[in-house]
Design an enzyme around this catalytic site. Structure first.
Site, PDB file in Angstrom:
ATOM      1  N   HIS A 107       0.835  -1.315  -0.041  1.00  0.00           N
ATOM      2  CA  HIS A 107      -0.224  -0.144   0.061  1.00  0.00           C
ATOM      3  C   HIS A 107       0.788   1.212  -0.160  1.00  0.00           C
ATOM      4  O   HIS A 107       0.520   2.405  -0.252  1.00  0.00           O
ATOM      5  CB  HIS A 107      -0.923   0.119   1.170  1.00  0.00           C
ATOM      6  CG  HIS A 107      -2.161  -0.926   0.762  1.00  0.00           C
ATOM      7  ND1 HIS A 107      -2.092  -2.146   1.074  1.00  0.00           N
ATOM      8  CD2 HIS A 107      -3.370  -0.691  -0.121  1.00  0.00           C
ATOM      9  CE1 HIS A 107      -3.124  -2.812   0.690  1.00  0.00           C
ATOM     10  NE2 HIS A 107      -3.827  -1.970  -0.058  1.00  0.00           N
ATOM     11  N   GLU A 158      -9.976 -11.724  -6.243  1.00  0.00           N
ATOM     12  CA  GLU A 158      -8.741 -11.761  -5.812  1.00  0.00           C
ATOM     13  C   GLU A 158      -8.345 -12.680  -5.170  1.00  0.00           C
ATOM     14  O   GLU A 158      -7.110 -12.876  -4.439  1.00  0.00           O
ATOM     15  CB  GLU A 158      -8.370 -10.459  -5.015  1.00  0.00           C
ATOM     16  CG  GLU A 158      -9.425 -10.191  -3.722  1.00  0.00           C
ATOM     17  CD  GLU A 158      -9.379  -8.967  -2.964  1.00  0.00           C
ATOM     18  OE1 GLU A 158      -8.040  -8.369  -3.233  1.00  0.00           O
ATOM     19  OE2 GLU A 158     -10.008  -8.591  -2.332  1.00  0.00           O
ATOM     20  N   ASP A 196      -3.739  -9.018  -4.994  1.00  0.00           N
ATOM     21  CA  ASP A 196      -3.875 -10.102  -3.980  1.00  0.00           C
ATOM     22  C   ASP A 196      -3.773 -11.432  -4.763  1.00  0.00           C
ATOM     23  O   ASP A 196      -3.521 -12.511  -4.382  1.00  0.00           O
ATOM     24  CB  ASP A 196      -4.951  -9.904  -3.045  1.00  0.00           C
ATOM     25  CG  ASP A 196      -4.872  -9.204  -1.924  1.00  0.00           C
ATOM     26  OD1 ASP A 196      -3.847  -9.354  -1.201  1.00  0.00           O
ATOM     27  OD2 ASP A 196      -5.666  -8.378  -1.745  1.00  0.00           O
ATOM     28  N   CYS A 219      -8.933  -4.074 -10.954  1.00  0.00           N
ATOM     29  CA  CYS A 219      -8.400  -2.755 -10.253  1.00  0.00           C
ATOM     30  C   CYS A 219      -7.063  -2.845  -9.482  1.00  0.00           C
ATOM     31  O   CYS A 219      -6.584  -2.194  -8.986  1.00  0.00           O
ATOM     32  CB  CYS A 219      -9.619  -2.336  -9.071  1.00  0.00           C
ATOM     33  SG  CYS A 219      -9.968  -3.742  -8.023  1.00  0.00           S
TER      34      CYS A 219
HETATM   35  C1  PEP Z   1      -5.951  -6.058  -5.309  1.00  0.00           C
HETATM   36  O1  PEP Z   1      -5.911  -6.825  -4.566  1.00  0.00           O
HETATM   37  O2  PEP Z   1      -5.596  -6.076  -6.487  1.00  0.00           O
HETATM   38  C2  PEP Z   1      -6.880  -4.725  -5.169  1.00  0.00           C
HETATM   39  C3  PEP Z   1      -7.213  -3.772  -5.794  1.00  0.00           C
HETATM   40  O3  PEP Z   1      -7.003  -4.357  -3.556  1.00  0.00           O
HETATM   41  P1  PEP Z   1      -5.739  -4.090  -2.427  1.00  0.00           P
HETATM   42  O4  PEP Z   1      -4.699  -3.593  -3.334  1.00  0.00           O
HETATM   43  O5  PEP Z   1      -6.417  -2.777  -1.539  1.00  0.00           O
HETATM   44  O6  PEP Z   1      -5.750  -5.171  -1.681  1.00  0.00           O
HETATM   45 MG    MG Z   2      -6.859  -6.863  -2.472  1.00  0.00          MG
END
Ligand code: PEP
Ligand code: MG
Length: 567
Positions: A186, A428, A452, A499
């Site tokens: 993140h 995911e 993920d 995403c």
């Molecule tokens: C993902 O896991 O690809 C996602 C978009 O969610 P995050 O990165 O917040 O886990």
């Molecule tokens: Mg995720």
């Protein structure tokens, strides 16, 4: 020259600000001279007030008069007569200043934290900050405050947590360097959203670099140059200019639809973390929001945001996007996203533990507050609800049941909402990928979370650079999973988006076009570049490349083939 993970493009040139989390532990002792101990405490208070006043002056310029005023509470709590009396009498009774300060502020903290009135309860955090400030001074440690930084700072930290980035003084940060985190951690995602060049997982950088060192962060190549020579500086300055020029050239794609070279249109939307990001995304010409990570609202707060507070945040995004789609993901707590006030138990394996939809379904009353806020906001725009970390059909069914309960409550309250609000799922986990056909039958849309999905498919933690060589979207196992998800979603006639960060991967885009991905959700700064790359491929060309790539056996071969074909 130090090396790490290339987390956010661009060249940052500036002065290092090394922020080490101070260790504020101490061993209580009985001071020999109580008067001298009280004087030590008084000096700590004086210094704290002086530093806070200076911080307020800086903040008036950076964040404005009103926000700066918030800091005056710190001064009030440092100079409070009641607290001072308590600390001094404890010292008279034989405590050292550290222990006296710690106990007095803990007493006040508990008192405020238990008050009825929310405004008073919020003061508890100020009390805790003052305690940290005074203790750090008494122990001779420095607390680094990332909310006010000198111009052109290169922030050097062990780990950049999402909560640290919440109030980072972004206008003055020229670069970020950390000792942990991978490309899809993140911290990396936030750095890209803020358009700050970043290199992560640079071993021992907080000891190798000293505050005040001149540093160059080469985000695209994962390089950090400490104390560069004049020649190196000149080279990097030229590269920074070139980077700016390339960015300017992308302006030609602003205001254009997102279409392949042969005219197939797809949706190009943005990933955001808060309502302000929606403005940034709109400035980068997004066609909606494909992922609003609602957990950041929760992480920025000191307690659970109320229905009204959540509603107001979701409504802001809906209004900003007008009739464009806005996918809001419900609370994705856990993994690397901690929310201290939820008091979740520490787990051996947090990425496989009690998190996301699992936590929410275990706390249905709390979850319904969020679902109700989302429904209310759906009266103001095209809001869709997305569920994270789904592994089985029961979870989606239960969420949909809760949504129906919330609708009935709103009917009883006479509050408007979109009756046909869409409920979709993130794909995911490998489990969700394997049952994509069943999920597609009961969901309104899919959004693939590759961040993920790659990690869980390859059993390689997204934040662990030592297994980073396995964590790759080009792995045949991952590509087959993506193909399967998109094919099943399309077969069922639902929208399939992505995403995860892979949606903006220039090499992968033709493969995603060929698989039939309908929506690309990327960070705001990647929008125009993604539109350009999509425009460079016809379906036929993308299909030919993909057919070849899907026959290859290793990630290295796949990547090489994609690189050779890149436009
Ligand atoms: C993902 O896991 O690809 C996602 C978009 O969610 P995050 O990165 O917040 O886990
Ligand atoms: Mg995720």
């Amino acid at each position: 020259m130090l090396e790490g993970v290339n987390a956010s493009d661009g060249i940052g040139i500036g002065v290092a600000r090394v922020a080490v989390e101070p260790d504020l532990s101490f061993t209580p002792h009985k001071p020999e001279d109580a008067e001298a101990e009280k004087a030590r405490y008084a000096a700590a208070v004086e210094k704290f007030v002086e530093q806070t006043n200076a911080q307020i002056e800086r903040m008036k310029v950076t964040v404005g008069e009103e926000s700066a005023e918030i800091m005056t509470a710190h001064i009030e709590f440092a100079e409070d007569d009641g607290i001072k009396d308590m600390v001094n009498s404890s010292i008279d009774a034989g405590m050292c200043a550290e222990q006296a300060v710690s106990e007095a502020y803990d007493t006040y903290y508990t008192m405020f934290a238990n008050m009825e009135d929310e405004i008073f309860r919020e003061r508890a955090a100020d009390v805790a900050d003052v305690k940290t400030g005074l203790l750090a001074d008494l122990l001779g440690k420095e607390v680094v405050d990332l909310s006010t930084l000198p111009e052109n700072s290169i922030v050097v930290v062990h780990e950049l947590t999402p909560s640290m980035t919440a109030d980072i003084d972004k206008d003055n940060v020229a670069g970020i360097v950390t000792e942990t985190g991978g490309r899809t951690s993140h911290s990396a995602i936030i750095a890209r959203a803020l358009e700050i060049p970043a290199v992560l997982s640079v071993a021992d950088v907080t000891t190798l670099v000293k505050t005040g060192d001149m540093v160059v962060v080469d985000g695209a190549n994962g390089k950090v140059v400490v104390r560069p020579t004049d020649d190196e500086l000149q080279t990097y300055r030229a590269q920074a200019r070139q980077y700016a020029e390339e960015k300017a050239a992308l302006e030609a794609y602003r205001g254009k639809p997102t279409v392949t070279a042969d005219g197939d249109q797809v949706l190009l939307v943005a990933n955001i973390g808060n309502p302000d990001d929606a403005n940034v995304a709109a400035e980068h010409d997004c066609e909606g929001v494909g992922l609003f990570r609602s957990e950041f609202l929760f992480m920025d707060a000191k307690e659970l945001p109320s229905e009204d507070e959540q509603f107001s945040a979701y409504q802001k995004v809906a209004l900003r996007m007008k009739d464009k789609p806005v996918i809001i993901r419900t609370l994705d707590v856990g993994g690397d996203k901690e929310i201290p006030y939820l008091n979740l138990q520490k787990e051996e394996n947090p990425f496989m533990g009690y998190r996301a939809v699992r936590y929410c379904l275990n706390n249905p009353e709390q979850y319904k507050v969020q679902l109700t806020a989302l429904l209310r906001a759906s009266a103001f725009g095209d809001i869709k609800i997305m569920v994270p970390l789904v592994t089985n059909l029961d979870e989606i069914r239960q969420v949909k049941e809760l949504v129906e309960e919330c609708k009935a409550d709103l009917d009883a309250r006479g509050v408007a909402y979109n009756e046909n609000i869409e409920v979709g799922t993130m794909i995911e986990t490998p489990a969700a990928s394997l049952i994509a056909d069943d999920l597609a039958a009961e969901c309104d849309f899919f959004s693939i979370g590759t961040n993920d999905l790659i990690g869980y498919t390859m059993c390689a933690d997204r934040g662990n650079d030592r297994v980073g060589y396995l964590y790759e979207v080009y792995q045949p196992a991952v590509l087959r999973s993506l193909k399967r998800i998109i094919t099943e979603g399309n077969k069922a006639g639902i929208m399939v988006g992505m995403c995860g960060e892979a949606a903006a991967d220039p090499l992968l885009i033709p493969v995603l076009i060929s698989f039939g991905l309908g929506e690309f959700s990327v960070s705001a700064p990647s929008i125009l570049r993604t539109r350009r790359i999509i425009s460079e491929w016809t379906k036929e060309e993308a299909d030919a490349l993909t057919e070849k790539v899907m026959s290859l056996k290793t990630a290295a071969e796949v990547k090489a083939a994609l690189q050779a074909a890149a436009r």
